[in-house]
Design a protein around this motif. Structure first.
Motif, PDB file in Angstrom:
ATOM      1  N   ILE A  99       0.837  -1.198   0.000  1.00  0.00           N
ATOM      2  CA  ILE A  99       0.000   0.000   0.000  1.00  0.00           C
ATOM      3  C   ILE A  99       0.874   1.250   0.000  1.00  0.00           C
ATOM      4  N   GLY A 100       0.399   2.261  -0.681  1.00  0.00           N
ATOM      5  CA  GLY A 100       1.026   3.574  -0.644  1.00  0.00           C
ATOM      6  C   GLY A 100      -0.039   4.611  -0.355  1.00  0.00           C
ATOM      7  N   VAL A 101       0.260   5.558   0.527  1.00  0.00           N
ATOM      8  CA  VAL A 101      -0.695   6.600   0.908  1.00  0.00           C
ATOM      9  C   VAL A 101      -0.003   7.947   0.840  1.00  0.00           C
ATOM     10  N   ASP A 102      -0.708   8.939   0.309  1.00  0.00           N
ATOM     11  CA  ASP A 102      -0.183  10.304   0.344  1.00  0.00           C
ATOM     12  C   ASP A 102      -1.315  11.267   0.650  1.00  0.00           C
ATOM     13  N   VAL A 103      -1.003  12.328   1.375  1.00  0.00           N
ATOM     14  CA  VAL A 103      -1.986  13.348   1.727  1.00  0.00           C
ATOM     15  C   VAL A 103      -1.397  14.717   1.425  1.00  0.00           C
ATOM     16  N   GLU A 104      -2.201  15.582   0.867  1.00  0.00           N
ATOM     17  CA  GLU A 104      -1.782  16.944   0.551  1.00  0.00           C
ATOM     18  C   GLU A 104      -2.899  17.912   0.924  1.00  0.00           C
ATOM     19  N   GLN A 141      -5.782  22.652  -8.391  1.00  0.00           N
ATOM     20  CA  GLN A 141      -6.404  21.515  -7.727  1.00  0.00           C
ATOM     21  C   GLN A 141      -6.105  20.210  -8.457  1.00  0.00           C
ATOM     22  N   GLU A 142      -6.172  20.226  -9.781  1.00  0.00           N
ATOM     23  CA  GLU A 142      -5.882  19.019 -10.552  1.00  0.00           C
ATOM     24  C   GLU A 142      -4.416  18.615 -10.420  1.00  0.00           C
ATOM     25  N   PHE A 143      -3.546  19.621 -10.341  1.00  0.00           N
ATOM     26  CA  PHE A 143      -2.116  19.346 -10.137  1.00  0.00           C
ATOM     27  C   PHE A 143      -1.899  18.647  -8.801  1.00  0.00           C
ATOM     28  N   ILE A 144      -2.545  19.143  -7.746  1.00  0.00           N
ATOM     29  CA  ILE A 144      -2.378  18.549  -6.416  1.00  0.00           C
ATOM     30  C   ILE A 144      -2.915  17.120  -6.395  1.00  0.00           C
ATOM     31  N   LYS A 145      -4.054  16.889  -7.036  1.00  0.00           N
ATOM     32  CA  LYS A 145      -4.614  15.539  -7.078  1.00  0.00           C
ATOM     33  C   LYS A 145      -3.680  14.577  -7.804  1.00  0.00           C
ATOM     34  N   LEU A 146      -3.156  15.005  -8.938  1.00  0.00           N
ATOM     35  CA  LEU A 146      -2.225  14.149  -9.688  1.00  0.00           C
ATOM     36  C   LEU A 146      -0.971  13.871  -8.882  1.00  0.00           C
ATOM     37  N   TRP A 147      -0.435  14.912  -8.236  1.00  0.00           N
ATOM     38  CA  TRP A 147       0.769  14.737  -7.426  1.00  0.00           C
ATOM     39  C   TRP A 147       0.515  13.731  -6.309  1.00  0.00           C
ATOM     40  N   THR A 148      -0.645  13.844  -5.669  1.00  0.00           N
ATOM     41  CA  THR A 148      -0.980  12.949  -4.561  1.00  0.00           C
ATOM     42  C   THR A 148      -1.097  11.508  -5.037  1.00  0.00           C
TER      43      THR A 148
END
Length: 270
Positions: A99-104, A141-148
């Motif tokens: 599993i991998g998890v990321d939060v921004e 917002q789309e950039f942050i979602k993709l990065w996450t």
């Protein structure tokens, strides 16, 4: 905070105290306490307590549970991953699947222009998707979602950023190119699949993964990436990711927030 210190190992305490800024020490302490208390709740051996859990790093430096050897007990096949911002710590736990998890933070700011960062770190397709967005806020917002999502994938692989650079794979919606991610209050609503397309080095970057993108407390995006069941690879519709979300402060608060307005699934997941 003293109670959290009591369940940490000497090396963890040393690491926590090495941070000079108070907020960094608190964040590191809470993250380690959360990992220990969360993992402890997923096993049935009464001899395993938050304090007794030991860890080791894999060859790429990703932490793993180092279960004690025992002839009368088989340890659970748990995988975990931890991530945090200055205001939120998240710990993901699975059985039999990496599993991998990321939060921004949704309102995260960047020193550089969004498209400048995308040209440096994202694939050609991802850059094209962001470039086509005229509204600067939506683009951010789309950039942050993709990065996450990309962070979660790299962390699930467990190879580190150098082993899976962002430019070597593409995150896209399975239904159509250029579609955006949007929150949905209906957790059972049909949504497009999020897929990963390795661009090269396919031996290290595989596509047998499933994703979930969440909006948490209206303030953060949380991305989760897990490996698909071997028996159902390529057919994730028959084996969707099952998720339970808990809002936890170790030893203080522990409440299930799945199905509430606190957690919204973002379209683009299965």
């Amino acid at each position: 905070m003293n109670k959290y210190m009591e369940i940490l190992s000497p090396s963890e305490i040393e690491k926590v105290l090495s941070f000079r800024r108070d907020e960094l020490r608190k964040s590191a302490l809470l993250a380690r306490a959360l990992v220990r208390t969360t993992i402890a709740r997923y096993q049935i051996n009464s001899s395993v307590t938050p304090k007794s859990i030991m860890f080791r790093n894999n060859v790429h430096g990703k932490p793993e549970v180092d279960w004690p050897c025992s002839y009368n007990w088989e340890p659970p096949a748990l995988h975990f991953n931890i991530t945090h911002t200055s205001s939120l710590v998240a710990c993901g736990v699975t059985i039999n699947s990496p599993i991998g998890v990321d939060v921004e933070e949704k309102e995260r700011t960047t020193k550089h222009n969004i498209l400048t960062l995308a040209r440096r770190y994202f694939s050609k397709h991802e850059l094209e998707v962001l470039t086509a967005i005229g509204d600067p806020y939506i683009q951010q917002q789309e950039f942050i979602k993709l990065w996450t999502l990309k962070e979660a994938y790299v962390k699930a692989l467990g190879k580190g950023f150098s082993g899976a650079p962002f430019k070597t794979f593409t995150i896209r919606l399975g239904s159509s190119i250029g579609e955006h991610f949007h929150p949905s209050q209906n957790s059972s609503a049909e949504a497009s699949e999020i897929v990963v397309d390795p661009l090269d080095n396919t031996e290290n970057l595989t596509s047998n993964w499933q994703f979930m993108l969440l909006e948490f407390a209206s303030s953060h995006y949380v991305a989760i990436c897990t490996e698909k069941d071997v028996k159902t690879k390529g057919d994730c519709n028959n084996n969707p990711m099952k998720l339970t979300v808990w809002k936890t402060i170790p030893f203080v608060e522990d409440s299930c927030v799945s199905g509430t307005d606190t957690v919204l699934k973002v379209c683009g997941l299965r």
